[in-house]
Scaffold this motif. Structure first.
Motif, PDB file in Angstrom:
ATOM      1  N   ASP A 187     -12.787  -6.026  -0.822  1.00  0.00           N
ATOM      2  CA  ASP A 187     -12.118  -5.645   0.427  1.00  0.00           C
ATOM      3  C   ASP A 187     -12.686  -4.333   0.962  1.00  0.00           C
ATOM      4  OD1 ASP A 187     -10.565  -7.892   0.187  1.00  0.00           O
ATOM      5  OD2 ASP A 187      -8.736  -6.846  -0.426  1.00  0.00           O
ATOM      6  N   LYS A 188     -12.931  -3.393   0.051  1.00  0.00           N
ATOM      7  CA  LYS A 188     -13.545  -2.127   0.476  1.00  0.00           C
ATOM      8  C   LYS A 188     -14.949  -2.370   1.036  1.00  0.00           C
ATOM      9  CE  LYS A 188     -11.083   0.941  -2.736  1.00  0.00           C
ATOM     10  NZ  LYS A 188     -11.232   1.828  -3.916  1.00  0.00           N
ATOM     11  N   GLN A 189     -15.692  -3.232   0.363  1.00  0.00           N
ATOM     12  CA  GLN A 189     -17.040  -3.547   0.845  1.00  0.00           C
ATOM     13  C   GLN A 189     -16.985  -4.184   2.228  1.00  0.00           C
ATOM     14  OE1 GLN A 189     -19.183  -6.253  -1.739  1.00  0.00           O
ATOM     15  NE2 GLN A 189     -20.821  -6.577  -0.238  1.00  0.00           N
ATOM     16  N   MET A 190     -16.035  -5.082   2.424  1.00  0.00           N
ATOM     17  CA  MET A 190     -15.885  -5.733   3.723  1.00  0.00           C
ATOM     18  C   MET A 190     -15.598  -4.708   4.814  1.00  0.00           C
ATOM     19  SD  MET A 190     -13.087  -8.646   4.859  1.00  0.00           S
ATOM     20  CE  MET A 190     -13.160  -9.407   3.238  1.00  0.00           C
ATOM     21  N   ALA A 191     -14.714  -3.770   4.513  1.00  0.00           N
ATOM     22  CA  ALA A 191     -14.370  -2.741   5.496  1.00  0.00           C
ATOM     23  C   ALA A 191     -15.570  -1.854   5.825  1.00  0.00           C
ATOM     24  CB  ALA A 191     -13.218  -1.890   4.961  1.00  0.00           C
ATOM     25  N   GLN A 192     -16.403  -1.607   4.836  1.00  0.00           N
ATOM     26  CA  GLN A 192     -17.567  -0.743   5.040  1.00  0.00           C
ATOM     27  C   GLN A 192     -18.698  -1.447   5.778  1.00  0.00           C
ATOM     28  OE1 GLN A 192     -18.202   0.154   0.938  1.00  0.00           O
ATOM     29  NE2 GLN A 192     -16.860   1.948   0.917  1.00  0.00           N
ATOM     30  N   GLU A 193     -18.845  -2.744   5.579  1.00  0.00           N
ATOM     31  CA  GLU A 193     -20.020  -3.450   6.080  1.00  0.00           C
ATOM     32  C   GLU A 193     -19.779  -4.242   7.362  1.00  0.00           C
ATOM     33  OE1 GLU A 193     -21.561  -5.872   2.944  1.00  0.00           O
ATOM     34  OE2 GLU A 193     -22.084  -4.155   1.662  1.00  0.00           O
ATOM     35  N   ILE A 194     -18.527  -4.582   7.653  1.00  0.00           N
ATOM     36  CA  ILE A 194     -18.242  -5.421   8.826  1.00  0.00           C
ATOM     37  C   ILE A 194     -17.383  -4.632   9.796  1.00  0.00           C
ATOM     38  CG2 ILE A 194     -17.271  -7.589   9.663  1.00  0.00           C
ATOM     39  CD1 ILE A 194     -17.710  -8.743   6.859  1.00  0.00           C
ATOM     40  N   THR A 195     -17.936  -4.305  10.938  1.00  0.00           N
ATOM     41  CA  THR A 195     -17.175  -3.566  11.944  1.00  0.00           C
ATOM     42  C   THR A 195     -16.329  -4.540  12.754  1.00  0.00           C
ATOM     43  OG1 THR A 195     -19.013  -3.734  13.510  1.00  0.00           O
ATOM     44  CG2 THR A 195     -18.923  -1.762  12.131  1.00  0.00           C
ATOM     45  N   GLY A 196     -15.208  -4.017  13.222  1.00  0.00           N
ATOM     46  CA  GLY A 196     -14.358  -4.834  14.082  1.00  0.00           C
ATOM     47  C   GLY A 196     -13.119  -5.376  13.413  1.00  0.00           C
ATOM     48  N   ILE A 197     -12.930  -5.131  12.107  1.00  0.00           N
ATOM     49  CA  ILE A 197     -11.727  -5.579  11.410  1.00  0.00           C
ATOM     50  C   ILE A 197     -10.701  -4.445  11.452  1.00  0.00           C
ATOM     51  CG2 ILE A 197     -10.752  -6.405   9.237  1.00  0.00           C
ATOM     52  CD1 ILE A 197     -13.596  -7.255   8.419  1.00  0.00           C
ATOM     53  N   ASP A 198      -9.509  -4.756  11.908  1.00  0.00           N
ATOM     54  CA  ASP A 198      -8.468  -3.737  11.974  1.00  0.00           C
ATOM     55  C   ASP A 198      -7.711  -3.606  10.659  1.00  0.00           C
ATOM     56  OD1 ASP A 198      -8.605  -2.895  14.861  1.00  0.00           O
ATOM     57  OD2 ASP A 198      -8.330  -5.045  15.113  1.00  0.00           O
ATOM     58  N   LEU A 199      -7.348  -4.751  10.040  1.00  0.00           N
ATOM     59  CA  LEU A 199      -6.594  -4.707   8.795  1.00  0.00           C
ATOM     60  C   LEU A 199      -7.082  -5.788   7.840  1.00  0.00           C
ATOM     61  CD1 LEU A 199      -4.073  -4.511  11.247  1.00  0.00           C
ATOM     62  CD2 LEU A 199      -3.077  -3.456   9.224  1.00  0.00           C
ATOM     63  N   ILE A 200      -7.062  -5.463   6.553  1.00  0.00           N
ATOM     64  CA  ILE A 200      -7.323  -6.449   5.493  1.00  0.00           C
ATOM     65  C   ILE A 200      -6.112  -6.464   4.572  1.00  0.00           C
ATOM     66  CG2 ILE A 200      -8.767  -7.108   3.550  1.00  0.00           C
ATOM     67  CD1 ILE A 200     -11.077  -5.583   4.900  1.00  0.00           C
ATOM     68  N   PHE A 201      -5.480  -7.611   4.453  1.00  0.00           N
ATOM     69  CA  PHE A 201      -4.393  -7.793   3.504  1.00  0.00           C
ATOM     70  C   PHE A 201      -4.972  -8.517   2.293  1.00  0.00           C
ATOM     71  CE2 PHE A 201      -2.314  -7.175   7.524  1.00  0.00           C
ATOM     72  CZ  PHE A 201      -1.197  -6.402   7.206  1.00  0.00           C
ATOM     73  N   GLY A 202      -4.892  -7.855   1.122  1.00  0.00           N
ATOM     74  CA  GLY A 202      -5.652  -8.337  -0.027  1.00  0.00           C
ATOM     75  C   GLY A 202      -4.811  -8.848  -1.178  1.00  0.00           C
ATOM     76  N   GLY A 203      -5.533  -9.422  -2.145  1.00  0.00           N
ATOM     77  CA  GLY A 203      -4.940  -9.932  -3.373  1.00  0.00           C
ATOM     78  C   GLY A 203      -6.031 -10.194  -4.387  1.00  0.00           C
ATOM     79  N   HIS A 204      -5.702 -10.973  -5.394  1.00  0.00           N
ATOM     80  CA  HIS A 204      -6.598 -11.444  -6.451  1.00  0.00           C
ATOM     81  C   HIS A 204      -6.701 -10.474  -7.618  1.00  0.00           C
ATOM     82  CE1 HIS A 204      -9.520 -13.920  -8.395  1.00  0.00           C
ATOM     83  NE2 HIS A 204     -10.534 -13.101  -8.207  1.00  0.00           N
ATOM     84  N   THR A 205      -6.889  -9.191  -7.355  1.00  0.00           N
ATOM     85  CA  THR A 205      -6.984  -8.220  -8.451  1.00  0.00           C
ATOM     86  C   THR A 205      -5.645  -7.531  -8.723  1.00  0.00           C
ATOM     87  OG1 THR A 205      -7.943  -6.684  -6.826  1.00  0.00           O
ATOM     88  CG2 THR A 205      -9.454  -7.767  -8.336  1.00  0.00           C
ATOM     89  N   HIS A 206      -4.585  -8.012  -8.091  1.00  0.00           N
ATOM     90  CA  HIS A 206      -3.227  -7.535  -8.361  1.00  0.00           C
ATOM     91  C   HIS A 206      -3.071  -6.039  -8.103  1.00  0.00           C
ATOM     92  CE1 HIS A 206      -2.396 -11.171 -11.284  1.00  0.00           C
ATOM     93  NE2 HIS A 206      -2.883 -11.541 -10.096  1.00  0.00           N
ATOM     94  N   HIS A 207      -3.806  -5.520  -7.155  1.00  0.00           N
ATOM     95  CA  HIS A 207      -3.729  -4.094  -6.856  1.00  0.00           C
ATOM     96  C   HIS A 207      -2.557  -3.803  -5.915  1.00  0.00           C
ATOM     97  CE1 HIS A 207      -6.401  -6.142  -4.012  1.00  0.00           C
ATOM     98  NE2 HIS A 207      -6.092  -5.238  -3.117  1.00  0.00           N
ATOM     99  N   LEU A 208      -1.938  -2.680  -6.141  1.00  0.00           N
ATOM    100  CA  LEU A 208      -0.814  -2.232  -5.318  1.00  0.00           C
ATOM    101  C   LEU A 208      -1.254  -1.033  -4.490  1.00  0.00           C
ATOM    102  CD1 LEU A 208       2.232  -2.206  -4.541  1.00  0.00           C
ATOM    103  CD2 LEU A 208       2.595  -0.698  -6.518  1.00  0.00           C
ATOM    104  N   LEU A 209      -1.171  -1.176  -3.184  1.00  0.00           N
ATOM    105  CA  LEU A 209      -1.439  -0.069  -2.266  1.00  0.00           C
ATOM    106  C   LEU A 209      -0.114   0.276  -1.603  1.00  0.00           C
ATOM    107  CD1 LEU A 209      -4.794  -1.349  -0.681  1.00  0.00           C
ATOM    108  CD2 LEU A 209      -4.495   0.277  -2.573  1.00  0.00           C
ATOM    109  N   GLU A 210       0.536   1.334  -2.067  1.00  0.00           N
ATOM    110  CA  GLU A 210       1.884   1.644  -1.584  1.00  0.00           C
ATOM    111  C   GLU A 210       1.893   1.986  -0.102  1.00  0.00           C
ATOM    112  OE1 GLU A 210       4.285   4.092  -4.088  1.00  0.00           O
ATOM    113  OE2 GLU A 210       3.218   3.455  -5.894  1.00  0.00           O
ATOM    114  N   LYS A 211       0.773   2.513   0.373  1.00  0.00           N
ATOM    115  CA  LYS A 211       0.582   2.742   1.802  1.00  0.00           C
ATOM    116  C   LYS A 211      -0.787   2.200   2.186  1.00  0.00           C
ATOM    117  CE  LYS A 211       3.468   6.890   2.146  1.00  0.00           C
ATOM    118  NZ  LYS A 211       3.508   8.325   2.549  1.00  0.00           N
TER     119      LYS A 211
END
Length: 478
Positions: A187-211
């Motif tokens: 997801d971080k790579q996607m945000a860095q390499e692809i311009t034009g995405i406003d939000l990425i809602f993620g999963g798979h690695t069970h990570h918690l982003l409180e904000k």
């Protein structure tokens, strides 16, 4: 507030993994949070792995139970995770989602290999319009190409697919949202390499982003695992300038909410039907079969033999920790098999040298390996356990130094040769570098889907000769 300023809220979950005990509180959280916003300005999404076939509600209904609860909770958009896409056939998913889902199902990088099209029940993207604000949704799932091919899926590289749809949609919408079941690093790579995405809602690695986490110009959001949190993200947008003015969000613990009693009743009804389905008798045993995690056992031998035969190998190897309980004598039901072997793990065949096999066998005599805790990669047990084998006779001295306990190994009555290549039937988990590490070094790996280990075990349980033979000892104290 200016009439050109529009607020939209996205509620989100990911990786619930059939934790039905959490779902009534997830539903209350969703309904409560929706009620705090203007009607029609909330979109509720799930980013995959809502299903998990280790749970009787899911297994007994072919995943329909999850979809029924999602409908009742009020989801608008959902993405397939690997626990949906790789544990059911396309035909099963067509029934579950095509016949039952009241929400949009995204699969931007999934195509039916036989038609080279998305299935009718799946969309490559979705556009929602809320009070003049147009939002484009894209959804991509983890790129397990070798596995998806075996289930007649043509899965395409997620970064390329996202880049394509961002380019197509950017001129049509005000906000682009990606539902991702790729994991935080991608997801971080996607945000860095692809311009034009406003939000990425993620999963798979069970990570918690409180904000929401800002990476370049893209906000990343995720709610951990097992339905412990519901995420709430509010977007403030200026329709006149087409600018996203603000993104704010949080993850809210669902244990703060009461259980939705209607969901409780729905799950209870589902469970009763599932239990009835899972009481179906599938085999009969004249005597019990035992599993031991620290030493050889009949049930472990039977599973290793089933794998070896299924993939046409010389040797069968699996960890005893795959089996969580012994089997009593008498009738064996579907529920017994599920409780005993819940992991959605598939068999595979590989080529291994004799010395690689011997190292794994030496390690399996060590408590540090037997009690190694394993998480993820389909494993639903507790510890790795020792190695169960088929096609081998291992003579060993338990009192000898570590990694020097084995005195002789016979492969079909011939002494193993260190640099000779052998066909080994084992489990996909080992190919990911989990457990006995020398087993990840196999070559010419071939996976076998859609069969789970419990399917192979059932095949052996129905063979009286195989059941009798599994009592023979493969590990002999020298």
């Amino acid at each position: 507030m200016s009439t050109t300023i529009q607020k939209v809220t996205i509620l989100h979950t990911n990786d619930i993994h059939s934790h039905f005990e959490q779902m009534p509180q997830v539903a209350t959280a969703v309904h409560t949070l929706k009620s705090r916003h203007e009607q029609g300005t909330v979109i509720t999404i799930d980013c995959g792995d809502h299903m998990d076939r280790m749970y009787i509600e899911t297994e007994g209904t072919q995943g329909i139970a999850n979809i029924q609860v999602m409908n009742a909770t009020g989801y608008d958009i959902a993405l397939l995770g690997n626990n949906e896409g790789l544990t059911y056939s396309i035909e099963d998913l067509a029934i579950a989602y095509g016949d039952y889902a009241d929400f949009v199902v995204l699969g931007s990088n999934l195509f039916d290999a036989r038609t080279e099209q998305h299935p009718l029940w799946m969309k490559p993207y979705h556009i929602s319009e809320i009070n003049g604000l147009r939002m484009g949704f894209i959804g991509v799932t983890a790129y397990f190409i070798d596995f998806y091919r075996l289930l007649n899926w043509d899965i395409r590289k997620p970064m390329e697919v996202v880049a394509h749809w961002v380019k197509v949609l950017r001129e049509q919408v005000d906000v682009i949202v990606v539902l991702s079941h790729l994991g935080l690093n991608q997801d971080k790579q996607m945000a860095q390499e692809i311009t034009g995405i406003d939000l990425i809602f993620g999963g798979h690695t069970h990570h918690l982003l409180e904000k929401p986490l800002l990476v370049e110009n893209t906000y990343l959001c995720a709610t951990g695992k097992f339905g412990q949190y519901v995420g709430e993200v509010e977007l403030t947008f200026d329709l006149e300038t087409h600018c996203l003015l603000e993104v704010s969000g949080r993850c809210i613990e669902v244990n703060r909410f009461e259980k939705d009693e209607s969901i409780v009743r729905l799950i209870q009804e589902i469970r009763e039907k599932s239990e009835l389905e899972m009481t179906q008798v599938v085999a009969q045993l004249d005597e019990p079969l035992e599993i031991h995690w620290y030493e050889e056992s009949s049930l472990g031998n039977l599973l290793a033999t089933g794998i070896r035969k299924w993939v046409d190998a010389e040797i069968g190897l699996t960890n005893s920790g795959q089996l969580l309980q012994s089997l009593r004598h008498g009738e064996i039901t579907k529920a017994d098999l599920l409780q005993m072997c819940p992991s959605p793990i598939n068999p595979c065949r590989m080529l291994l040298r004799g010395d690689q096999i011997q190292l794994a066998l030496e390690e399996s005599l060590l408590l540090s390996f037997q009690e190694k805790a394993i998480q993820g990669y389909g494993f639903r047990g507790k510890w790795l356990g020792s190695l169960s084998t088929s096609g081998l006779r291992i003579e060993y001295d338990p009192e000898a130094p570590s990694l020097h306990k084995i005195k002789r190994i016979l492969v079909n009555e011939e002494e193993i040769i260190a640099d000779k290549i052998y066909r080994v039937g084992t489990i996909d988990m080992f190919t990911f570098g989990i457990g006995y590490l020398s087993l990840q070094q196999g070559t010419e790996i071939e996976y076998y889907l859609p069969e789970f280990l419990r399917d192979l075990l059932l095949h052996e349980l129905r063979d009286p000769a195989a059941v009798a033979k599994c009592q023979e000892r493969h590990w002999i104290k020298a």
